[in-house]
Design an enzyme around this catalytic site. Structure first.
Site, PDB file in Angstrom:
ATOM      1  N   GLY A  30     -50.866 -25.258 -28.739  1.00 28.87           N
ATOM      2  CA  GLY A  30     -50.308 -24.249 -29.815  1.00 28.87           C
ATOM      3  C   GLY A  30     -51.168 -23.275 -30.461  1.00 28.87           C
ATOM      4  N   HIS A  36     -52.299 -17.748 -23.420  1.00 26.26           N
ATOM      5  CA  HIS A  36     -51.240 -18.751 -22.848  1.00 26.26           C
ATOM      6  C   HIS A  36     -49.959 -17.924 -22.493  1.00 26.26           C
ATOM      7  CE1 HIS A  36     -53.265 -20.326 -26.625  1.00 26.26           C
ATOM      8  NE2 HIS A  36     -53.309 -21.380 -25.517  1.00 26.26           N
ATOM      9  N   LYS A 148     -60.887 -20.445 -18.531  1.00 26.10           N
ATOM     10  CA  LYS A 148     -61.633 -20.018 -19.860  1.00 26.10           C
ATOM     11  C   LYS A 148     -62.191 -21.323 -20.095  1.00 26.10           C
ATOM     12  CE  LYS A 148     -61.794 -19.759 -24.253  1.00 26.10           C
ATOM     13  NZ  LYS A 148     -61.344 -20.818 -25.390  1.00 26.10           N
ATOM     14  N   ASP A 149     -61.607 -22.363 -19.814  1.00 27.59           N
ATOM     15  CA  ASP A 149     -61.903 -23.838 -20.174  1.00 27.59           C
ATOM     16  C   ASP A 149     -62.402 -24.319 -18.546  1.00 27.59           C
ATOM     17  OD1 ASP A 149     -61.225 -24.276 -23.054  1.00 27.59           O
ATOM     18  OD2 ASP A 149     -59.633 -23.252 -22.310  1.00 27.59           O
ATOM     19  N   SER A 184     -58.748 -16.860 -27.908  1.00 29.92           N
ATOM     20  CA  SER A 184     -58.801 -18.156 -28.124  1.00 29.92           C
ATOM     21  C   SER A 184     -58.108 -18.575 -29.385  1.00 29.92           C
ATOM     22  CB  SER A 184     -60.267 -18.995 -28.453  1.00 29.92           C
ATOM     23  OG  SER A 184     -60.218 -19.776 -29.000  1.00 29.92           O
ATOM     24  N   ARG A 186     -59.285 -20.376 -31.808  1.00 27.19           N
ATOM     25  CA  ARG A 186     -60.129 -20.502 -32.497  1.00 27.19           C
ATOM     26  C   ARG A 186     -60.561 -19.099 -33.056  1.00 27.19           C
ATOM     27  NH1 ARG A 186     -61.071 -25.328 -29.562  1.00 27.19           N
ATOM     28  NH2 ARG A 186     -60.935 -27.238 -31.038  1.00 27.19           N
TER      29      ARG A 186
HETATM   30  P1  AMP Z   1     -55.478 -24.622 -25.530  1.00 27.65           P
HETATM   31  O1  AMP Z   1     -54.222 -24.261 -26.185  1.00 27.65           O
HETATM   32  O2  AMP Z   1     -56.565 -23.507 -26.196  1.00 27.65           O
HETATM   33  O3  AMP Z   1     -55.706 -25.726 -25.518  1.00 27.65           O
HETATM   34  O4  AMP Z   1     -55.335 -23.974 -24.195  1.00 27.65           O
HETATM   35  C1  AMP Z   1     -54.147 -24.261 -23.457  1.00 27.65           C
HETATM   36  C2  AMP Z   1     -54.333 -23.601 -21.915  1.00 27.65           C
HETATM   37  O5  AMP Z   1     -54.493 -22.132 -22.118  1.00 27.65           O
HETATM   38  C3  AMP Z   1     -55.493 -24.120 -21.338  1.00 27.65           C
HETATM   39  O6  AMP Z   1     -55.485 -24.045 -20.053  1.00 27.65           O
HETATM   40  C4  AMP Z   1     -56.511 -23.050 -21.599  1.00 27.65           C
HETATM   41  O7  AMP Z   1     -57.592 -22.944 -20.436  1.00 27.65           O
HETATM   42  C5  AMP Z   1     -55.747 -21.572 -21.449  1.00 27.65           C
HETATM   43  N1  AMP Z   1     -56.405 -20.604 -22.228  1.00 27.65           N
HETATM   44  C6  AMP Z   1     -56.644 -20.681 -23.277  1.00 27.65           C
HETATM   45  N2  AMP Z   1     -57.172 -19.468 -23.768  1.00 27.65           N
HETATM   46  C7  AMP Z   1     -56.935 -18.594 -22.535  1.00 27.65           C
HETATM   47  C8  AMP Z   1     -57.437 -17.408 -22.164  1.00 27.65           C
HETATM   48  N3  AMP Z   1     -57.916 -16.578 -22.934  1.00 27.65           N
HETATM   49  N4  AMP Z   1     -57.146 -16.858 -20.734  1.00 27.65           N
HETATM   50  C9  AMP Z   1     -56.459 -17.787 -19.957  1.00 27.65           C
HETATM   51  N5  AMP Z   1     -56.301 -18.806 -20.294  1.00 27.65           N
HETATM   52  C10 AMP Z   1     -56.494 -19.481 -21.538  1.00 27.65           C
END
Ligand code: AMP
Length: 289
Positions: A30, A36, A148-149, A184, A186
């Protein structure tokens, strides 16, 4: 079509049964942003229906991490998912996912000994386990994760192969702000001055890339270069700057490429980013050279 939002596993099963054709999964925590949205749009190119999940997974947070503070913005997230083309949003409670007595954990020790692994004990076990559960609950043909991760993506690829989960895993390029900062959830913790300092991560990656391109092949030399650029940032605490093999996430092997990865705390925010040193440099990073 308006997006359908389900909160229970029972409702998910019912809604999933209504989706015909190819299905893609995009798991998230989220607080969604353009990164995303790009994942969901990419997923839509590969499938007839996209299921997005929003779940702030407690088991991937350490005891002193930001689980309670993590932003929860479900209305915004649902609108973003719908605009990007998702059909279904699964937003379960922790009680649904981890009922009393839950005890299973999936771990991939060989891929989690370096980078974020030592700094976030238990994190990748939490990630591997929740992603496996979400794949079972939604049984997609394809699932999309951000590069990114990078370490997370490597772990998920390993788990889906090793456990014969029968799903295609697609890694999507990192979406960046104009100055190079990786988007991000964050980033919203950053104060304006920390936001300015955060560009130092992009600078470190760009200079690491330039060194590799100039022929440097000693991981430590590139790590020191990056470390110098991020450790001098105001309010910063560096978890690591590492250059590793792109698949094993361990020592470099000649002619097999490299990924430079770093994690830096700026105030309340722990930022991570990475770059393949043997690939083209993203446009937003080239400005730093
Ligand atoms: P998160 O909500 O941060 O856990 O991320 C959910 C998904 O979105 C994960 O597969 C992340 O790697 C991807 N994601 C987060 N930030 C980015 C970004 N800046 N560019 C591409 N994918 C992202």
């Amino acid at each position: 079509m308006p997006i359908q939002i389900v909160h229970s596993i029972q409702d998910l099963h019912h809604a999933r049964a209504q989706l015909s054709g190819r299905v893609a999964l995009v798991p998230t925590m989220g607080a969604l942003h353009e990164g995303h949205a790009t994942l969901i749009r990419l997923a839509r190119e590969h499938a007839d229906h996209v299921i997005a999940t929003v779940f702030v997974n407690p088991t991937q947070f350490g005891p002193h991490e930001d689980f309670d503070a993590y932003p929860r913005t479900l209305d915004h997230d649902a609108a973003l998912c719908e605009a990007a083309g998702a059909s279904l949003l699964f937003n379960p409670s922790a009680a649904q996912i981890y009922p009393a007595g839950f005890a299973t954990s999936i771990s991939v020790p060989s891929l989690t000994r370096r980078l974020c692994g030592p700094h976030r004990p238990g994190h990748f076990e939490g990630v591997a386990t929740i992603v496996t559960k979400l794949l079972h609950l939604t049984h997609p043909h394809i699932a999309i994760f951000g590069q990114k991760d990078y370490q997370q993506l490597a772990v998920i690829r390993r788990v889906t192969n090793d456990l014969h989960l029968g799903v295609e895993i697609l890694g999507a390029p990192t979406i960046r702000e104009a100055d190079g900062l990786a988007m991000s959830s964050r980033n919203r913790y950053l104060t304006p001055s920390q936001r300015q300092a955060a560009v130092g991560l992009s600078r470190a990656l760009a200079h690491g890339w330039a060194a590799w391109q100039a022929g440097e092949r000693r991981a430590e030399a590139i790590e020191q270069l990056g470390l110098k650029l991020v450790s001098s940032l105001p309010d910063s605490r560096v978890d690591y700057v590492e250059v590793v093999h792109p698949d094993s996430l361990d020592a470099l092997v000649p002619d097999q490429g490299a990924v430079m990865a770093l994690a830096v705390r700026l105030g309340q925010a722990r930022l991570i980013d990475n770059l393949r040193l043997d690939d083209a440099l993203p446009a937003q990073l080239s400005a730093h050279l």
